[in-house]
Design an enzyme around this catalytic site. Structure first.
Site, PDB file in Angstrom:
ATOM      1  N   LYS A   1      39.523  39.596  38.641  1.00 16.54           N
ATOM      2  CA  LYS A   1      38.611  39.746  39.662  1.00 16.54           C
ATOM      3  C   LYS A   1      37.721  40.547  40.592  1.00 16.54           C
ATOM      4  CE  LYS A   1      41.685  35.306  40.029  1.00 16.54           C
ATOM      5  NZ  LYS A   1      42.815  35.349  40.358  1.00 16.54           N
ATOM      6  N   ARG A   2      38.414  41.595  41.112  1.00 12.69           N
ATOM      7  CA  ARG A   2      38.171  42.497  42.385  1.00 12.69           C
ATOM      8  C   ARG A   2      36.648  43.341  41.466  1.00 12.69           C
ATOM      9  NH1 ARG A   2      42.927  44.197  42.174  1.00 12.69           N
ATOM     10  NH2 ARG A   2      43.948  42.305  43.379  1.00 12.69           N
TER      11      ARG A   2
END
Length: 656
Positions: free
Chosen positions: A383-384
């Site tokens: 997600k980062r």
RNA sequence: GUCCCCAUCGUCCAGAGGCCUAGGAUUCAGCCCUUUCAAGGCUGAGACACGGGUUCGAAUCCCGUUGGGGACGCCA
């Protein structure tokens, strides 16, 4: 070798195959013949000689060593192990609960009898009378991630296929953010996709609350039972002390195993530590011997050595409980029968099994799905790194396509959710939810070597865990687009119009309550555009049909190339004259007019067609010119050509 | 470092010992059609990671190597 021999060999093998453990879907009548372990104890010994047994040990010694490990770690399953010599399934005994997930020894894909269609009579709920219950447990992060949806989809399909229940549980033990606000987009995403949940937020259910933060009392109770049963202990080590031990183990190149120096098992010990000003966390007292083996519904038998497990913390000094404890307790409270989640949890499973069994619960069946990998890589989607993925050419394509639609709509969605890895992206731009679901279904699952299109009902009817793939699958944005195209093409005309109308409204091309004649025009434009509308938002390319004759914009480049060319204006004017009297004013007739015109002028058709297109639509590209002119009608076409001629004159005047 | 998992076209899948000269989809390239852009039609490129073993026969079973990934938190 003779044909006869080949045939005999084949028959022999088929005969043997019949004695293989039955596949899941035939549960209920699979007790014929003994299970033949494909990856049983023998293989475990061979595969893991260094860990399961000391090197150099004879086979027989290894076997007995494993057997004793099993005794230590595994209590009542041991006899079966010792006798049958294969790793039993801890997930579920035959006949218990749903009766599903009996150890099949091997979980490779099973051949389906008599063709590819499964029938529903093998549904798990049919055999044991216990309802299948699966869950998806999102944390409220503010957006629904594509990898999460895939996991949720498989859970949902499994539940639906077996007539079971799909539960949404919110893992919000990390309560720093505004849960409500961060949860809404996730629930919206599920609703848009049509993944409905039977119990959970907004719908409630008999096991409420469905927010982990609201279940602390249950977790506390579990901790106390763990403590009372000697399965956990209070630990007074400081974080630094643990860190020091961990580093020491690292230096010795060994896996860290806590010394239990600050373990307090009696009130007296606890008091002694407390008098030093220490505060306790609660740690699991994990077995230091034995093997934790369980039968994964997609990966087959898996075994871990208990001794390599940590004494995981389950409760902090402030009384808050950690995820694994909460998860095991909630899964039990919610009567979850099948835990279907991503592989990253595979190595967390032993501790959850430990908690579950220490609490005296029946363990659910586990199925660990391969994770969804980064585009063009085998690494897990992170997600980062959402923004970094936009650099990938395929992703950029999808993203730019979406961004173009947004800019035509005059909207600027938040960049953190306007990303092809977030479900919201697809909804905003106008993808079909069925297309996304279908694509995701095939990311790690397949029915056979050719079936690709599945309606929701078909997915439900066909889905089985034994056909889930075991290796990571990377997300292919272009293939998803291809599915979207197919779905859009197959959509009935009315549905396509309905999909497109909101976009026309969002950009102001259509009023909030369009008239019947507005809608008639939309449907004619949509029909003429055909496959050019791949995504509902693509309608923004045809807004010129809905704008006033004097307001729609001209593509500068096309205008210059097609209308400023030598003689273009004069030709256009002559063609305009021909349009004034054509009857009827339809595509076919216009086509005839054009061809006669070209013949009379003795020019290649390209010399006039493009000029007319730019004059009438403002664009260099589009669908059939004559269809477009028919939709616009004579008056509009004439007005538009006049406007183009005026603009030409004006710019010519300016240049002089 | 330790443990666990995984390994077929660029990508997603099929394949469960002979139906494999490895199939489908997507992507890419070329041609056809054509007023543009698409679509469509046709053609093509493109993979069993490697090494041993078992077998008459291995993409498929076993072992090893290599490679990739995940987990090793008082995160979820």
């Amino acid at each position: 070798m003779t044909l006869q021999q080949v045939v005999e060999e084949k028959q022999h093998r088929l005969l043997r195959r019949r004695h293989r453990p039955a596949p899941v879907r035939r549960v209920g009548r699979h007790d014929d013949g003994p299970p033949v372990p494909q990856r049983g104890l023998d293989n475990l010994l061979e595969e893991r000689p260094a860990t399961a047994a000391a090197p150099g040990m004879e086979r027989q010694d290894q076997r007995s060593r494993i057997a004793s490990l099993q005794v230590a770690g595994d209590g009542d399953r041991v006899e079966h192990l010792a006798v049958s010599g294969h790793v039993d399934c801890l997930c579920r005994d035959a006949g218990s609960r749903a009766g599903l997930g009996k150890c099949r020894g091997r979980h490779r894909k099973q051949r389906q009898d008599g063709g590819k269609l499964h029938s529903r009579d093998d549904s798990a709920s049919g055999s044991g009378g216990v309802t299948v219950r699966t869950r998806f447990a999102p944390s409220p992060t503010g957006y629904l991630h594509i990898g999460g949806v895939r996991t949720a989809l498989f859970n949902w399909l499994f539940a639906r296929r077996h007539g079971g229940r799909f539960i949404l549980r919110i893992d919000d033990t990390d309560q720093r953010r505004n849960v409500r606000e961060a949860l809404q987009p996730i629930l919206d995403g599920f609703r848009w996709l049509g993944l409905d949940w039977d119990e959970g937020p907004e719908v409630g259910g008999p096991h409420a609350p469905y927010f982990q933060s609201g279940r602390q009392a249950r977790h506390q109770e579990a901790v106390e039972r763990l403590l009372a049963g000697g399965h956990a202990y209070r630990d007074y080590a400081t974080a630094d002390e643990i860190q020091a031990e961990r580093e020491a183990a690292q230096r010795r190149k060994q896996r860290f195993i806590y010394s239990r120096r600050w373990m307090a098992e009696t009130p007296a010990e606890a008091a002694a530590f407390e008098s030093q000003g220490r505060r306790a966390v609660v740690r699991l007292k994990m077995p230091r011997e034995g093997v934790c083996a369980f039968d994964d519904q997609v990966r087959g038998p898996v075994a871990f050595e208990w001794a390599l497990e940590q004494d995981h913390v389950v409760q902090r000094a402030d009384g808050s409980c950690l995820y694994h404890l909460a998860s095991a307790v909630d899964d039990h409270d919610f009567e979850i029968t099948h835990v279907i989640r991503a592989v990253e949890h595979l190595s967390n499973t032993p501790r959850q099994i430990f908690i579950t069994r220490a609490l005296g619960y029946d363990a659910p069946a586990y199925a660990h799905l391969p994770y969804v990998a980064e585009p063009g890589s085998a690494e897990k989607l992170s997600k980062r790194k959402l923004n970094a993925y936009l650099q990938h050419p395929d992703f950029r394509k999808l993203h730019e396509h979406g961004a173009a639609i947004m800019s035509a709509l005059g909207e600027s969605p938040p960049p953190q959710s306007f990303n092809p890895l977030v479900v919201e992206f697809y909804r905003t731009v106008g993808y079909r939810p069925e297309a996304l679901l279908n694509y995701l279904l095939l990311l790690g699952w397949s029915l056979d070597d050719r079936t690709e299109m599945f309606t929701t009902a078909e997915m439900i009817a066909q889905f089985t865990l034994d056909r889930v793939n075991r290796s990571a699958a990377s997300f292919d944005a272009l293939k998803l687009l291809a599915f979207e195209e197919r779905y859009m093409q197959r959509l009935p005309a009315e549905a396509r119009v309905a999909a497109v109308v909101p976009f026309l409204q969002r950009c102001g091309a259509l009023p909030p309550s369009p008239t019947a004649s507005d809608l008639g025009r939309v449907s004619r434009v949509v029909a003429a555009a055909g496959e050019r509308i791949r995504v509902a938002g693509d309608i923004v390319n045809y807004t010129d049909f809905f704008q006033s004759d004097r307001a729609f914009p001209y593509d500068e480049k096309a205008f210059r190339k097609r209308l400023r060319a030598d003689g273009a204006a004069a030709r256009l004017e002559r063609f305009r004259a021909a349009l004034e009297t054509v009857e009827p004013y339809d595509a076919e007739t216009l086509n005839g007019v054009m061809h006669r015109f070209v013949e009379a002028e003795a020019i290649p058709i390209g010399r006039i067609v493009h000029a007319v297109r730019v004059a009438v639509t403002g664009k260099a590209v589009g669908f059939g010119l004559f269809e477009g002119m028919e939709i616009l009608g004579r008056a509009a076409c004439l007005a538009r050509i006049d406007r183009a001629l005026e603009e030409l004159e004006r710019s010519a005047a300016e240049r002089v």
